[in-house]
Scaffold this motif. Sequence first.
Motif, PDB file in Angstrom:
ATOM      1  N   LEU A   8       0.989  -0.966   0.147  1.00 60.02           N
ATOM      2  CA  LEU A   8       0.388   0.176   0.163  1.00 60.02           C
ATOM      3  C   LEU A   8       0.843   0.993  -0.006  1.00 60.02           C
ATOM      4  O   LEU A   8       2.239   0.998   0.430  1.00 60.02           O
ATOM      5  N   SER A   9       0.607   2.506  -0.729  1.00 64.48           N
ATOM      6  CA  SER A   9       0.738   3.322  -0.949  1.00 64.48           C
ATOM      7  C   SER A   9       0.685   4.488   0.891  1.00 64.48           C
ATOM      8  O   SER A   9       2.177   5.543   0.730  1.00 64.48           O
ATOM      9  N   CYS A  10       0.502   3.463   1.390  1.00 59.71           N
ATOM     10  CA  CYS A  10       0.489   4.577   2.526  1.00 59.71           C
ATOM     11  C   CYS A  10       1.399   3.666   4.021  1.00 59.71           C
ATOM     12  O   CYS A  10       1.289   2.520   3.778  1.00 59.71           O
ATOM     13  N   ALA A  11       1.563   4.294   4.811  1.00 59.12           N
ATOM     14  CA  ALA A  11       2.081   2.900   6.054  1.00 59.12           C
ATOM     15  C   ALA A  11       1.362   3.024   7.223  1.00 59.12           C
ATOM     16  O   ALA A  11       0.615   3.512   7.363  1.00 59.12           O
ATOM     17  N   LEU A  77      -1.250  13.005   6.936  1.00 59.14           N
ATOM     18  CA  LEU A  77      -2.245  12.792   7.522  1.00 59.14           C
ATOM     19  C   LEU A  77      -2.835  11.229   8.865  1.00 59.14           C
ATOM     20  O   LEU A  77      -1.599  10.396   8.188  1.00 59.14           O
ATOM     21  N   ILE A  78      -2.013  11.147  10.042  1.00 60.49           N
ATOM     22  CA  ILE A  78      -1.969  10.178  11.094  1.00 60.49           C
ATOM     23  C   ILE A  78      -3.350  10.079  11.360  1.00 60.49           C
ATOM     24  O   ILE A  78      -4.764  11.158  12.059  1.00 60.49           O
ATOM     25  N   HIS A  79      -3.801   8.638  11.079  1.00 61.80           N
ATOM     26  CA  HIS A  79      -5.366   8.033  11.230  1.00 61.80           C
ATOM     27  C   HIS A  79      -5.301   7.052  12.458  1.00 61.80           C
ATOM     28  O   HIS A  79      -4.345   5.842  11.662  1.00 61.80           O
ATOM     29  N   GLN A  80      -5.222   6.768  13.508  1.00 62.10           N
ATOM     30  CA  GLN A  80      -5.147   6.010  14.804  1.00 62.10           C
ATOM     31  C   GLN A  80      -6.403   5.113  14.605  1.00 62.10           C
ATOM     32  O   GLN A  80      -7.109   6.513  15.083  1.00 62.10           O
ATOM     33  N   GLU A  94      -2.702   2.147  12.920  1.00 59.12           N
ATOM     34  CA  GLU A  94      -2.464   3.632  12.201  1.00 59.12           C
ATOM     35  C   GLU A  94      -1.654   3.102  10.946  1.00 59.12           C
ATOM     36  O   GLU A  94      -1.329   2.652  10.527  1.00 59.12           O
ATOM     37  N   LEU A  95      -2.335   4.255  10.002  1.00 63.51           N
ATOM     38  CA  LEU A  95      -2.477   5.056   8.849  1.00 63.51           C
ATOM     39  C   LEU A  95      -1.794   6.300   9.207  1.00 63.51           C
ATOM     40  O   LEU A  95      -2.341   7.282   9.242  1.00 63.51           O
ATOM     41  N   SER A  96      -0.631   6.564   7.879  1.00 61.58           N
ATOM     42  CA  SER A  96      -0.059   7.616   7.867  1.00 61.58           C
ATOM     43  C   SER A  96       0.205   7.531   6.621  1.00 61.58           C
ATOM     44  O   SER A  96       1.267   7.060   5.580  1.00 61.58           O
ATOM     45  N   ILE A  97      -0.373   8.717   5.507  1.00 63.23           N
ATOM     46  CA  ILE A  97      -0.830   9.319   5.091  1.00 63.23           C
ATOM     47  C   ILE A  97      -0.112   9.973   4.216  1.00 63.23           C
ATOM     48  O   ILE A  97      -0.426  11.697   4.953  1.00 63.23           O
ATOM     49  N   VAL A  98       1.094  10.288   3.239  1.00 63.45           N
ATOM     50  CA  VAL A  98       1.629  11.724   2.685  1.00 63.45           C
ATOM     51  C   VAL A  98       0.742  12.627   2.386  1.00 63.45           C
ATOM     52  O   VAL A  98       0.303  12.207   1.097  1.00 63.45           O
TER      53      VAL A  98
END
Length: 108
Positions: A8-11, A77-80, A94-98
């Motif tokens: 996936l392109s986000c962490a 954008l950080i979404h937990q 946790e999703l970390s999206i540039v």
Amino acid sequence: MFDWAHELSCAVTVCNAEGVVLYQNQKSKATFADDGDFTGKNLKDCHTLKSWNSILRLMQDGEPNTYTIEKNGVKKLIHQTPWYKEGLIAGLVELSIVLPAELPHYIR
């Protein structure tokens, strides 16, 4: 179990209810490469007490936490959010999206 997230392109980072990291996708591992692979390690050991208490609160209350950060000129954008197993909180994702410099906003 996490095949869909591997490239996936986000962490994507997933921990269990005790804070032990169960999974990091490629992007998450690259993001934290200087600190090493966190899989099998407890988030408590790599967060401040304030941050650890926030993690515990999220898992206790079942509420998500979303915010933006900027580091080295990169905005994310950080979404937990808690994840569940058989109706009980089993841990945290946790999703970390540039974010791009110019982010469109639509009202629908």
